[in-house]
Each structure stands twice: as structure tokens, then as C-alpha cells.
Design a protein around this motif. Structure first.
Motif, mmCIF file in Angstrom:
data_model
loop_
_atom_site.group_PDB
_atom_site.id
_atom_site.type_symbol
_atom_site.label_atom_id
_atom_site.label_comp_id
_atom_site.label_asym_id
_atom_site.label_seq_id
_atom_site.Cartn_x
_atom_site.Cartn_y
_atom_site.Cartn_z
ATOM 1 N N SER A 258 0.017 7.113 -18.102
ATOM 2 C CA SER A 258 0.171 7.136 -19.558
ATOM 3 C C SER A 258 0.820 5.843 -20.026
ATOM 4 O O SER A 258 1.725 5.315 -19.367
ATOM 5 C CB SER A 258 1.010 8.336 -20.009
ATOM 6 O OG SER A 258 2.308 8.285 -19.459
ATOM 7 N N LEU A 286 1.723 15.830 -23.017
ATOM 8 C CA LEU A 286 1.777 15.927 -24.479
ATOM 9 C C LEU A 286 3.189 16.268 -24.946
ATOM 10 O O LEU A 286 3.685 15.714 -25.935
ATOM 11 C CB LEU A 286 0.792 16.978 -24.983
ATOM 12 C CG LEU A 286 -0.697 16.730 -24.764
ATOM 13 C CD1 LEU A 286 -1.520 17.813 -25.444
ATOM 14 C CD2 LEU A 286 -1.110 15.366 -25.282
ATOM 15 N N LYS A 290 6.026 13.734 -27.358
ATOM 16 C CA LYS A 290 6.433 14.117 -28.709
ATOM 17 C C LYS A 290 7.514 13.215 -29.304
ATOM 18 O O LYS A 290 7.432 12.828 -30.476
ATOM 19 C CB LYS A 290 6.884 15.579 -28.728
ATOM 20 C CG LYS A 290 5.741 16.570 -28.743
ATOM 21 C CD LYS A 290 6.266 17.998 -28.871
ATOM 22 C CE LYS A 290 5.124 19.010 -28.930
ATOM 23 N NZ LYS A 290 5.638 20.403 -29.032
ATOM 24 N N ILE A 297 -3.596 10.607 -29.457
ATOM 25 C CA ILE A 297 -3.510 10.480 -28.006
ATOM 26 C C ILE A 297 -4.930 10.395 -27.463
ATOM 27 O O ILE A 297 -5.762 11.267 -27.726
ATOM 28 C CB ILE A 297 -2.771 11.674 -27.376
ATOM 29 C CG1 ILE A 297 -1.336 11.741 -27.912
ATOM 30 C CG2 ILE A 297 -2.775 11.567 -25.847
ATOM 31 C CD1 ILE A 297 -0.600 13.007 -27.503
ATOM 32 N N CYS A 340 -6.869 13.349 -29.360
ATOM 33 C CA CYS A 340 -6.138 14.461 -29.964
ATOM 34 C C CYS A 340 -5.321 13.895 -31.114
ATOM 35 O O CYS A 340 -4.440 13.052 -30.907
ATOM 36 C CB CYS A 340 -5.229 15.120 -28.920
ATOM 37 S SG CYS A 340 -4.236 16.490 -29.560
#
Length: 383
Positions: A258, A286, A290, A297, A340
Motif C-alpha cells: 500500500s 481499509l 482511515k 482507494i 473504492c
């Protein structure tokens, strides 16, 4: 986006940011430009060009730093074409950039033309030279993410054979300001991704051993097959499209990398190992993201993996939906980039497409977003 203004003022204090109504050069002056491969010695002039066109708002801070630009050129992670005046001033630029030096295909990016030279087809000249070098490099193709607040960069990509692959919603910061164009501040813009094939990989041109090669297999849920075929056909690429209704077990743990550049930037997830626990792993990532408040994303899933079809369906239940197909993106084959949306303020009227084909793709992705949103209440409680 972090405030780089003090550093930029120090570097470019004497470089003016060009006004919206900058005086245009003549056709004769534009014809005098030299378009060639960029050398590391051009790095300072390119950085000055970026500042003239964008002020402090360009989203990639590397492009303001001559030393980093020169290093990228020397290491091969960026291959650039520039347009120069007879005095050696850079007034146009485009590049092929590799996210990883081992990636099979680069991104055609970082297109900029000095507002004084717009309207003289400088971007077309840059793109033509870039494509010539891409052919010499032996790559199968490259991809590009074009802005959608105007059609000009899309026109340039279409002229070199590019095809629309999807829509990266809210992919560009709202504070990017382009000199010479009308800008909406505070509103994130979407990007239109294209794939530009350099050479065909259809069966007639493939050795027999490669015609059934796993890298040309695409595992997609059945409801994506029709749309995928409309994207595939114009590109003259060969793929075997496979859907499965039978659960496939991998018996391995998923691994996900990521990257998020800074607070409020889009997050990019890349699946390096696809296992049975993918949905649980993504849900955990996820949650960890936050605090960084990403507006969107992106998640890259390898389409050549037999697990892909079932995992894409499962990820749709987490709110992910089609962003773009990227052919040949990995050594093993294609990927599908899912997205997303966490910042769901989207104005479809702001997404300008250069042709009807792009409008069809745009509308399909927006419809996919709505379809996935309607099904979010069906997420199993144990995920």
C-alpha cells in the motif's frame, strides 16, 4: 497536498507563473522548436517550465526538483521527450514513467505545454516522437491517465491509437491549476485511463506455445465480460476470457503493498500474492487507511490469476468497482484496477470526454459505481 510554496519560491523566485491570457507565439516561432529526447542537463529548464505552467500546484513534487528529475532519467525510471526553443528553453514535455523499473509497460505521463505555445500541436509532436522511442524500446504498449476537465490530452492519446479503459474517479487533486485553462478550485477531477498498443499480440503473431499462455488468460466475473470485450476488440490484443462460478482455493496468505503519498491523497494498493483471505486483508487495510482520509482507494488485482473472478465479486461487496483494465501491466499478465470512493462528491458533468467512445466508458463506470453502492447492504456480517 503538502505546501511546497517556500521551497518553490526559493528555487523559482524569478520564474513567473504565466497568466490565463498569456500572449501566444506565432506559427513561425512554434515551428522553430526542437523536439528530442531529454537529457539530464535539461532538468532545470523542465522544472522551470512546470512552475511557469502550474505554479506550486503540480501534483508530483519530483518535477520541481532538477536533481531528482536528472536521477530518474539516468536510472531509466523516466524516459522523456522535450520541446525546446532555439535558446534551449523547455516549453513542452512528455514522458514514459515506470512505477517499478521491472514493470513491462510504462505510463505515458507528465505532459505539459507552455501556454504561450498551445494551439500549435506541440503535444502531438511530442507524442509522435515518444511513440517512436517506445517502439525502439520493444515494449508492447503503454498507458496514460488523461485529465477530464478538458479533452486536449485525450485527443493526443487517441491520435496515437489509444483506447479508453475506464475512469479513475476523483483521481486528481482539486488544487491543480493549469495556466492558460479555466480551473475549478477545491473540486477533485477524474482521470480517463487509456492503453496505447505498440504491437499486436493476436494469435497469428504469437508462437503456438504462447497462444494458450496463462498471461493471456483473463479471469473476470461474467457480468463484466461484455464490457471487457468492447474494450479489447479495438486494441487488436488476444485474450482468453474466463468466468468461473466454482470457488477456487489457493491455500496461501494474501500479500498487499500500500502507498499513500500524504494525508488526503489517493491510496494505491497492489496485490503481490492473491490468496483465499484477500477480502479480510483488504478490509483490514481499509481500516488502517482511515486516519489518512484518502478520497479514493485503488486496488490492483492480477486478472491472470484463477482466483481473480471470485475475488472481484467479493471486493465489490466492500464497495470496490471497475476503475480501469491495464493490459500487460505485470510480467505475468493484465491487472484490473478497482476503486473504492470515500469522497463521493462526483459531478459527472465535469467529466469531459473527447469522443463518444469515452462517454460510453465513463457512463458504464458511473453505472457500476451505482450498482455496487446498491449492493453494499448485502455484505456478510462476518467480513
Amino acid at each position: 497536498m503538502p505546501d511546497h510554496s517556500p521551497l518553490l519560491t526559493k528555487l523559482f523566485g524569478n520564474t513567473p507563473v504565466l497568466a490565463h491570457d498569456s500572449t501566444q507565439v506565432s506559427e513561425a516561432e512554434a515551428a522553430q522548436l526542437e523536439v528530442r529526447k531529454m537529457e539530464p542537463s535539461d532538468a532545470l529548464s523542465l522544472a522551470q517550465c512546470i512552475y511557469r505552467c502550474y505554479g506550486p500546484s503540480y501534483p508530483n513534487p519530483m518535477m520541481y526538483q532538477p536533481q531528482l528529475i536528472a536521477t530518474a532519467l539516468s536510472e531509466g525510471s523516466m524516459f522523456s521527450i522535450v520541446a525546446l526553443t532555439p535558446q534551449g528553453e523547455v516549453v513542452g514535455h512528455c514522458a514514459l514513467s515506470f512505477e517499478d523499473i521491472a514493470d513491462p509497460i510504462p505510463e505515458a505521463a507528465k505532459l505539459v505545454v507552455d501556454p504561450r505555445y498551445r494551439g500549435h500541436h506541440i503535444s502531438d509532436r511530442l507524442a509522435k516522437v515518444r511513440r517512436g522511442y517506445a517502439e525502439e524500446m520493444g515494449i508492447t504498449g503503454y498507458w496514460a491517465a488523461c485529465v477530464s476537465n478538458h479533452p486536449f490530452s485525450q485527443d493526443e492519446v487517441i491520435s496515437t491509437g489509444g483506447g479508453e479503459m475506464g475512469l479513475l474517479i476523483n483521481g486528481q487533486p482539486g488544487d491543480v491549476q493549469m495556466a492558460g485553462l479555466n480551473n475549478l478550485t477545491g473540486v477533485r477531477h477524474s482521470l480517463i485511463p487509456f492503453y496505447i498498443p505498440i504491437k499486436s499480440d493476436r494469435p497469428a503473431e504469437l508462437p503456438t506455445s504462447q497462444q494458450s499462455d496463462q498471461k493471456y488468460h483473463v479471469y473476470l466475473p461474467l457480468h463484466h465480460h461484455s464490457f471487457f470485450t468492447t474494450l479489447l476488440t479495438p486494441l487488436d490484443l488476444h485474450r482468453t476470457l474466463i468466468g468461473t462460478s466454482v470457488a477456487v482455493k489457493a491455500k496461501q496468505v494474501s500479500q498487499i503493498s500500500s502507498v499513500i503519498a500524504h494525508q488526503g491523497a489517493p491510496a494505491h494498493l497492489r496485490i503481490t500474492v492473491l490468496g483465499d483471505d484477500l477480502v479480510q486483508q483488504v478490509a483490514s487495510v481499509l481500516e488502517n487507511l482511515k486516519p489518512f482520509s484518502p478520497p479514493v482507494i485503488y486496488l490492483d488485482i492480477p486478472l491472470h490469476n484463477p482466483l481473480a473472478a471470485q475475488e472481484i465479486e467479493a471486493l465489490e461487496q466492500l464497495g470496490f468497482f471497475w476503475a480501469t483494465w491495464l493490459p500487460n501491466f505485470e510480467p505475468g499478465g493484465d491487472i484490473l484496477r478497482l476503486q473504492c470512493l470515500l469522497d463521493q462528491r462526483v459531478d459527472a458533468q465535469d467529466i469531459v470526454c473527447a469522443r463518444k467512445t469515452g462517454e460510453v466508458v465513463r457512463d458504464h463506470v458511473l453505472a457500476e459505481w451505482q450498482r455496487v453502492q446498491k449492493n453494499l447492504h448485502k455484505i456478510p456480517a462476518d467480513l
